[in-house]
Design a protein around this motif. Structure first.
Motif, mmCIF file in Angstrom:
data_model
loop_
_atom_site.group_PDB
_atom_site.id
_atom_site.type_symbol
_atom_site.label_atom_id
_atom_site.label_comp_id
_atom_site.label_asym_id
_atom_site.label_seq_id
_atom_site.Cartn_x
_atom_site.Cartn_y
_atom_site.Cartn_z
ATOM 1 N N LEU A 1 0.825 -1.209 0.000
ATOM 2 C CA LEU A 1 0.000 0.000 0.000
ATOM 3 C C LEU A 1 0.858 1.257 0.000
ATOM 4 O O LEU A 1 0.638 2.184 -0.797
ATOM 5 C CB LEU A 1 -0.929 -0.014 1.211
ATOM 6 N N VAL A 2 1.853 1.303 0.884
ATOM 7 C CA VAL A 2 2.692 2.494 1.003
ATOM 8 C C VAL A 2 3.508 2.707 -0.267
ATOM 9 O O VAL A 2 3.599 3.830 -0.787
ATOM 10 C CB VAL A 2 3.620 2.369 2.234
ATOM 11 N N GLY A 3 4.110 1.648 -0.796
ATOM 12 C CA GLY A 3 4.907 1.786 -2.010
ATOM 13 C C GLY A 3 4.083 2.241 -3.195
ATOM 14 O O GLY A 3 4.481 3.148 -3.947
ATOM 15 N N ALA A 4 2.909 1.628 -3.384
ATOM 16 C CA ALA A 4 2.046 2.022 -4.497
ATOM 17 C C ALA A 4 1.567 3.465 -4.348
ATOM 18 O O ALA A 4 1.537 4.229 -5.324
ATOM 19 C CB ALA A 4 0.852 1.070 -4.578
ATOM 20 N N ALA A 5 1.198 3.847 -3.136
ATOM 21 C CA ALA A 5 0.670 5.190 -2.905
ATOM 22 C C ALA A 5 1.731 6.257 -3.140
ATOM 23 O O ALA A 5 1.482 7.265 -3.822
ATOM 24 C CB ALA A 5 0.132 5.291 -1.477
ATOM 25 N N LEU A 6 2.930 6.067 -2.593
ATOM 26 C CA LEU A 6 3.985 7.061 -2.770
ATOM 27 C C LEU A 6 4.403 7.181 -4.230
ATOM 28 O O LEU A 6 4.656 8.284 -4.728
ATOM 29 C CB LEU A 6 5.192 6.695 -1.903
ATOM 30 N N ALA A 7 4.480 6.057 -4.941
ATOM 31 C CA ALA A 7 4.854 6.099 -6.355
ATOM 32 C C ALA A 7 3.769 6.792 -7.181
ATOM 33 O O ALA A 7 4.078 7.582 -8.082
ATOM 34 C CB ALA A 7 5.093 4.679 -6.868
ATOM 35 N N ALA A 8 2.498 6.504 -6.888
ATOM 36 C CA ALA A 8 1.405 7.154 -7.614
ATOM 37 C C ALA A 8 1.396 8.660 -7.347
ATOM 38 O O ALA A 8 1.206 9.470 -8.262
ATOM 39 C CB ALA A 8 0.077 6.536 -7.210
ATOM 40 N N ALA A 9 1.600 9.046 -6.088
ATOM 41 C CA ALA A 9 1.641 10.468 -5.757
ATOM 42 C C ALA A 9 2.833 11.140 -6.434
ATOM 43 O O ALA A 9 2.717 12.265 -6.946
ATOM 44 C CB ALA A 9 1.727 10.652 -4.241
ATOM 45 N N GLY A 10 3.977 10.466 -6.451
ATOM 46 C CA GLY A 10 5.152 11.027 -7.116
ATOM 47 C C GLY A 10 4.926 11.228 -8.598
ATOM 48 O O GLY A 10 5.305 12.262 -9.166
ATOM 49 N N ALA A 11 4.300 10.246 -9.257
ATOM 50 C CA ALA A 11 3.996 10.386 -10.682
ATOM 51 C C ALA A 11 3.064 11.571 -10.922
ATOM 52 O O ALA A 11 3.216 12.310 -11.912
ATOM 53 C CB ALA A 11 3.368 9.100 -11.202
ATOM 54 N N VAL B 1 -6.366 6.282 0.559
ATOM 55 C CA VAL B 1 -5.563 6.115 -0.654
ATOM 56 C C VAL B 1 -6.469 5.907 -1.862
ATOM 57 O O VAL B 1 -6.251 6.492 -2.934
ATOM 58 C CB VAL B 1 -4.588 4.937 -0.484
ATOM 59 N N LEU B 2 -7.492 5.091 -1.707
ATOM 60 C CA LEU B 2 -8.410 4.834 -2.815
ATOM 61 C C LEU B 2 -9.151 6.103 -3.215
ATOM 62 O O LEU B 2 -9.327 6.381 -4.410
ATOM 63 C CB LEU B 2 -9.406 3.738 -2.427
ATOM 64 N N VAL B 3 -9.570 6.881 -2.232
ATOM 65 C CA VAL B 3 -10.259 8.145 -2.524
ATOM 66 C C VAL B 3 -9.342 9.096 -3.285
ATOM 67 O O VAL B 3 -9.784 9.842 -4.177
ATOM 68 C CB VAL B 3 -10.758 8.801 -1.216
ATOM 69 N N GLY B 4 -8.059 9.082 -2.969
ATOM 70 C CA GLY B 4 -7.113 9.929 -3.685
ATOM 71 C C GLY B 4 -6.797 9.427 -5.078
ATOM 72 O O GLY B 4 -6.564 10.218 -6.004
ATOM 73 N N ILE C 1 -3.149 11.073 -0.490
ATOM 74 C CA ILE C 1 -2.472 9.780 -0.581
ATOM 75 C C ILE C 1 -1.191 9.785 0.245
ATOM 76 O O ILE C 1 -0.931 8.879 1.041
ATOM 77 C CB ILE C 1 -2.162 9.451 -2.058
ATOM 78 N N THR C 2 -0.376 10.811 0.048
ATOM 79 C CA THR C 2 0.916 10.881 0.737
ATOM 80 C C THR C 2 0.746 10.982 2.244
ATOM 81 O O THR C 2 1.426 10.293 3.010
ATOM 82 C CB THR C 2 1.730 12.082 0.216
ATOM 83 N N ALA C 3 -0.158 11.843 2.683
ATOM 84 C CA ALA C 3 -0.362 12.024 4.127
ATOM 85 C C ALA C 3 -0.883 10.744 4.766
ATOM 86 O O ALA C 3 -0.501 10.398 5.896
ATOM 87 C CB ALA C 3 -1.331 13.177 4.372
ATOM 88 N N SER C 4 -1.748 10.012 4.059
ATOM 89 C CA SER C 4 -2.324 8.786 4.623
ATOM 90 C C SER C 4 -1.255 7.738 4.892
ATOM 91 O O SER C 4 -1.219 7.132 5.967
ATOM 92 C CB SER C 4 -3.381 8.224 3.665
ATOM 93 N N GLY D 1 6.167 0.590 -7.608
ATOM 94 C CA GLY D 1 6.400 1.118 -6.268
ATOM 95 C C GLY D 1 6.030 0.120 -5.186
ATOM 96 O O GLY D 1 6.740 -0.016 -4.187
ATOM 97 N N ALA D 2 4.932 -0.596 -5.388
ATOM 98 C CA ALA D 2 4.522 -1.607 -4.408
ATOM 99 C C ALA D 2 5.579 -2.707 -4.304
ATOM 100 O O ALA D 2 5.965 -3.100 -3.197
ATOM 101 C CB ALA D 2 3.174 -2.196 -4.806
ATOM 102 N N GLY D 3 6.038 -3.209 -5.442
ATOM 103 C CA GLY D 3 7.059 -4.257 -5.418
ATOM 104 C C GLY D 3 8.381 -3.770 -4.847
ATOM 105 O O GLY D 3 9.048 -4.483 -4.091
ATOM 106 N N TYR D 4 8.747 -2.541 -5.188
ATOM 107 C CA TYR D 4 10.013 -1.985 -4.706
ATOM 108 C C TYR D 4 10.032 -1.869 -3.183
ATOM 109 O O TYR D 4 10.975 -2.316 -2.519
ATOM 110 C CB TYR D 4 10.233 -0.614 -5.342
ATOM 111 N N LEU D 5 8.978 -1.292 -2.622
ATOM 112 C CA LEU D 5 8.976 -1.113 -1.165
ATOM 113 C C LEU D 5 8.827 -2.446 -0.448
ATOM 114 O O LEU D 5 9.338 -2.623 0.662
ATOM 115 C CB LEU D 5 7.865 -0.157 -0.736
ATOM 116 N N LEU D 6 8.150 -3.401 -1.072
ATOM 117 C CA LEU D 6 8.052 -4.728 -0.471
ATOM 118 C C LEU D 6 9.436 -5.372 -0.376
ATOM 119 O O LEU D 6 9.780 -5.976 0.644
ATOM 120 C CB LEU D 6 7.114 -5.607 -1.295
#
Length: 340
Positions: A75-85, A209-212, A254-257, A295-300
């Motif tokens: 969740l954290v990896g996917a969210a941070l990568a999506a926010a960064g993009a 995260v989903l709402v964002g 997303i990032t704050a969550s 991002g999800a795979g990377y942080l995992l």
């Protein structure tokens, strides 16, 4: 016309194939992460535990410890990568990261204040979330008061200022904190960690995260147009100010969550979107899901290393910096040849 159509179809097939391959790799990585740890499990034991069968001790390890942590890392990896993009597309700069508007610094100040006041864990997470949102709220409020300047540059500069102020507040609380109890907890939180994560910790962050993500997916065409520049976007009928506000609000949410959940984890939102862009191009409709999967795979992978490479768990922020900093140097040396 035919060539362009054929090329588009080929690109879509390539993206679908790549996305499917990334999803399969992500599943394999998640299964492997569940197996790995001080209490090692074989594939057979892991499958049995996932089905609620076999060794009771293995079931406890899998369901109460490993699965929540794996889910949190994804969740954290996917969210941070999506926010960064999203931020990189909005600011038309591949060197932008999710904390550009001070959200990480604000969340850090909120969490540190919660630890300083000896609040429970849930309240500390809530304080971190509120701190991140308030910081970006101040940035957008001050930026709206500044006239006759480039709006994007103004947001970035004010974000740097607010981030510096939040960092100063964090440093002040660290100086005032109890050096034997509060200070170690503050330091460990600011470095980022998924230790002791439970399902109850993940549940509040997941809907946020989903709402964002939903508005980012719906605005993908407008975000593509925004990357051309404000004047071009207006000429194509895009409401620049409104769209920019929605993208910033969604990416900040997303990032704050996830920052409230895992602490300050840097570099993911900077490095991963750039890798995804090199694979599928700058089109945001392709970039967003690809960034999230990578991002999800990377942080995992990073989190699995953090809990296995040493007897004492290594904070995530240290490992992501060790990996991300050399990539950032390479990115600078490569040079920016326009937004592509």
């Amino acid at each position: 016309m035919g060539r362009g159509t054929t090329a588009d179809v080929g690109l879509k097939r390539l993206v679908v194939t790549l996305t499917g391959g990334l999803a399969l790799c992500l599943g394999a990585l998640a299964f492997g992460a569940v197996m790995i740890g001080p209490y090692g499990l074989s594939p057979t034991q892991t499958l049995a535990a996932l089905m609620g069968q076999g060794d009771p001790q293995a079931q406890i390890v899998v369901w109460n410890i490993r699965l929540p942590r794996v889910a949190a890392a994804l969740l954290v990896g996917a969210a941070l990568a999506a926010a960064g993009a999203s931020y990189q597309a909005l600011f038309r700069n591949p060197l932008v990261s999710p904390d550009i508007l001070g959200v990480s610094a604000g969340a850090g100040l909120g969490a540190v204040a919660g630890i300083f006041l000896s609040l429970p864990v849930a309240a500390i997470q809530a304080s971190a979330f509120v701190g991140g949102m308030v910081a970006v709220g101040f940035v957008t409020l001050v930026a709206s008061m500044v006239r006759n300047t480039d709006s994007t540059l103004t947001l970035v500069l004010i974000g740097v200022v607010i981030g510096a102020l939040a960092g100063a507040g964090t440093s002040l609380l660290k100086v005032m904190a109890d050096p034997y109890d509060q200070l170690p907890a503050i330091t460990f939180w600011l470095l980022g960690s998924l230790a002791a994560i439970t399902t109850k910790d993940i549940l509040p962050a997941l809907p946020m995260v989903l709402v964002g993500l939903v508005p980012l997916a719906l605005l993908r065409w407008r975000i593509n147009v925004l990357s051309l520049g404000d004047e071009e976007a207006r000429a194509l009928g895009v409401e620049v100010a409104r769209t920019r506000f929605l993208v910033i609000a969604a990416a900040t949410l997303i990032t704050a969550s996830v920052t409230a959940l895992a602490g300050v984890v840097g570099w993911v939102g900077l490095v991963i979107p750039h890798i995804a862009r090199m694979l599928v191009g700058p089109g945001f409709g392709r970039l967003l899901p690809t960034s999230a999967l990578i991002g999800a795979g990377y942080l995992l992978i990073v989190d699995t290393l953090a809990r296995t490479i040493a007897q004492v768990e290594v904070p995530l922020g240290i490992l992501t910096a060790v990996i991300g900093a050399p990539f950032f140097v390479w990115l600078l040396a490569r040079g920016r040849r326009g937004w592509s």
